[in-house]
Enzyme design. Structure first.
Site, short mmCIF file in Angstrom:
data_model
loop_
_atom_site.label_atom_id
_atom_site.label_comp_id
_atom_site.label_asym_id
_atom_site.label_seq_id
_atom_site.Cartn_x
_atom_site.Cartn_y
_atom_site.Cartn_z
N LYS A 1 35.03 41.75 31.91
CA LYS A 1 34.90 40.88 30.73
C LYS A 1 36.28 40.48 30.22
O LYS A 1 37.22 41.28 30.25
CB LYS A 1 34.09 41.62 29.66
CG LYS A 1 33.69 40.76 28.47
CD LYS A 1 32.81 41.56 27.51
CE LYS A 1 32.45 40.79 26.26
NZ LYS A 1 31.61 41.56 25.34
N SER B 1 27.35 39.44 23.88
CA SER B 1 28.46 38.57 24.20
C SER B 1 28.92 38.68 25.66
O SER B 1 29.63 37.80 26.14
CB SER B 1 29.65 38.87 23.28
OG SER B 1 30.11 40.18 23.48
N SER C 1 26.18 43.92 22.97
CA SER C 1 26.69 42.90 23.90
C SER C 1 26.63 43.26 25.37
O SER C 1 26.87 42.40 26.21
CB SER C 1 28.13 42.54 23.54
OG SER C 1 28.09 41.65 22.47
N1 GLN Z 1 25.79 40.09 18.60
C1 GLN Z 1 26.57 41.10 17.96
C2 GLN Z 1 27.68 40.47 17.14
O1 GLN Z 1 27.81 39.28 17.20
C3 GLN Z 1 27.10 42.07 18.93
C4 GLN Z 1 28.28 41.60 19.66
C5 GLN Z 1 28.90 42.62 20.54
O2 GLN Z 1 28.31 43.66 20.84
N2 GLN Z 1 30.15 42.37 20.91
O3 GLN Z 1 28.40 41.13 16.47
#
Ligand code: GLN
Length: 458
Positions: free
Chosen positions: A66, A141, A165
């Protein structure tokens, strides 16, 4: 593609050829899973493998990383304009480990900007498309890390999980994804979004591969003060787990049908009961207050001087840094910085941030009680299948999608998404949560489901 299948292919055609084919597939792909493809480096490593020079547990295996995980000399953008020219001068701990074990880093995957989102629609580099329906998102994400696995654009991938994410794209793309216990995997070199919540974790198309990748990236690292100094190693145990189904974690009708079908399958093999965790109703609000507060502080470092995007000097420092930040960050990131600064400001700290911390404690205690009775807790990973691109019109609706995943981050517990099949040709994931450092139990449970054909990757 599983590691075993990749190894067979390499035996047939050689690593160089196998990697070349994979690079061609990435080039032709419509998924937009990668921000950077490490073409030359990957081919060079493949050549080394063919000459017998690459050794280790992951020798010759292409791994996608990532783009918020630092890779020395390779663009690491966090999918933000702010870091669109940033090449770290060091490797993250997990990247060092991958290299030590002979893995081939095939590229850096697309994601929501700084990990802030559930769909990858906040990426500066455009949305990642779902391999099962190009008009839908791959989840976020870590959307690129999920989608790339399905389309054989890598064999293993790393994601990061602050509030779901890893598990969300695993669910939307129908693969396995695990968020480890907080502290099992070093965060050294992970560009922070909300550091009290996030962990780097493995994604894969079978449980054995997932376990191997976790073995490689876990372990002691003094450069992360929250690192627990533990090494994970997978050992197979057959057990009849006592499972609690979390009442407060729900989903829409489509997902429910598949979920209930899976529950009745599970009842044949396990002791299953419903369990109520009352504090779950505070989780989403607490998560967003804490995550945004930490983000507002973590992202203060992007001022146009030290890293990434910058502009010509202006007459005052204030004007300069405001302009850099206004131009360098996307909408969602700016929203979170503003809300986070607000929640931490003198007059509101007690009302929001401190309250959220108290809710976090209640959530931790609720889980503790549940684990006195149950080995594992389960729920739907996501309340829906993958969204259509553009379907989520406002940020609050997007935040709601994280309702089942954020509790494990607030408590620091290990949690994984297990693919349990399809609804209207779209994948659905089952979430399993275990007690601290009980990754072995999670993986054994998933391994059993794989053997029982309850867990399925297409
Ligand atoms: N969707 C969650 C957020 O926007 C989790 C994102 C993540 O785990 N990086 O914070």
């Amino acid at each position: 593609m599983k590691i075993a299948e990749w190894r067979e292919k390499v035996l047939e055609v050689g690593c160089y050829e196998a990697i070349s084919e994979m690079l061609k597939r990435i080039e032709k792909s419509k998924l937009n899973a990668y921000i950077t493809v490490c073409k030359e480096e990957a081919l060079k490593k493949a050549e080394e493998f063919d000459k017998g020079k690459l050794k280790g547990k992951l020798a010759g295996i292409p791994v996608a990383v990532k783009d918020n995980i630092s890779t020395k000399g390779i663009l690491t953008t966090c999918a933000s304009k702010m870091l669109s020219n940033y090449k770290p001068v060091f490797d993250a701990h997990v990247v060092e480990r991958l290299k030590e074990e002979g893995a081939i880093i095939i590229g850096k995957t697309n994601m929501d900007e700084f990990g802030m989102g559930t769909t990858t629609e906040t990426s500066y580099y455009g949305v990642v498309r779902n391999p099962y329906d190009l008009n839908r998102v791959a989840g976020g994400s870590s959307g690129g890390s999920g989608a790339a696995l399905v389309n054989d654009e890598c064999v293993l991938s790393l994601g990061t999980d602050t509030g779901g994410s890893i598990r969300c794209p695993a669910s939307f793309c129908g693969v396995y994804g695990l968020k480890p216990t907080y502290g099992l995997v070093s965060r050294y070199g992970l560009i922070p979004y909300a550091n009290s919540l996030e962990q780097i974790g493995p994604m894969a198309t079978c449980v054995e591969d997932l376990a191997l990748l976790l073995e490689v990236i876990s372990g002691k690292d003094e450069r992360d003060s929250t690192n627990a100094g533990r090494c994970f190693s997978f050992s197979r145990v057959e057990n009849k787990y006592k499972i609690g189904v979390i009442k407060e974690m729900s989903c829409n009708e489509d997902v429910m049908e598949k979920y209930e079908e899976t529950l009745s399958e599970l009842r044949k093999f396990y002791d299953i009961e419903y369990v109520s965790l009352q504090s779950m109703k505070f989780a989403l609000a607490a998560y967003y207050v804490i995550a945004m507060s930490e983000a507002s502080s973590n992202l203060a470092r992007y001022d146009g001087v030290r890293y990434g995007y910058t502009i010509e000097k202006l007459e005052s420092w204030r004007k300069f840094s405001s302009k850099v930040r206004a131009e360098g960050f996307g909408e969602e990131v700016k929203r979170r910085i503003m809300l986070g600064s607000y929640a931490l400001s003198a007059g509101y700290y007690g009302k929001y941030y401190l309250k959220a911390l108290k809710a976090r404690t209640l959530i931790i205690e609720d889980f503790k009680r549940a684990f006195e009775k149950f080995d594992l807790l389960i729920a739907p990973t996501m309340p829906t299948v993958a969204f259509k691109i553009g379907e989520l019109k406002d940020p609050l609706t997007m935040y709601l999608a994280d309702v089942n995943t954020v509790p494990a981050n607030l408590a620091g517990l290990p949690a994984m998404s297990i693919p349990i099949g399809f609804v209207n040709k779209l994948p659905v994931g089952l979430q399993a949560i275990a007690n601290y450092f009980n990754e072995n139990m999670l993986l054994n449970f998933a391994y059993d489901l794989e053997r029982l054909n309850i867990a399925k990757v297409c």
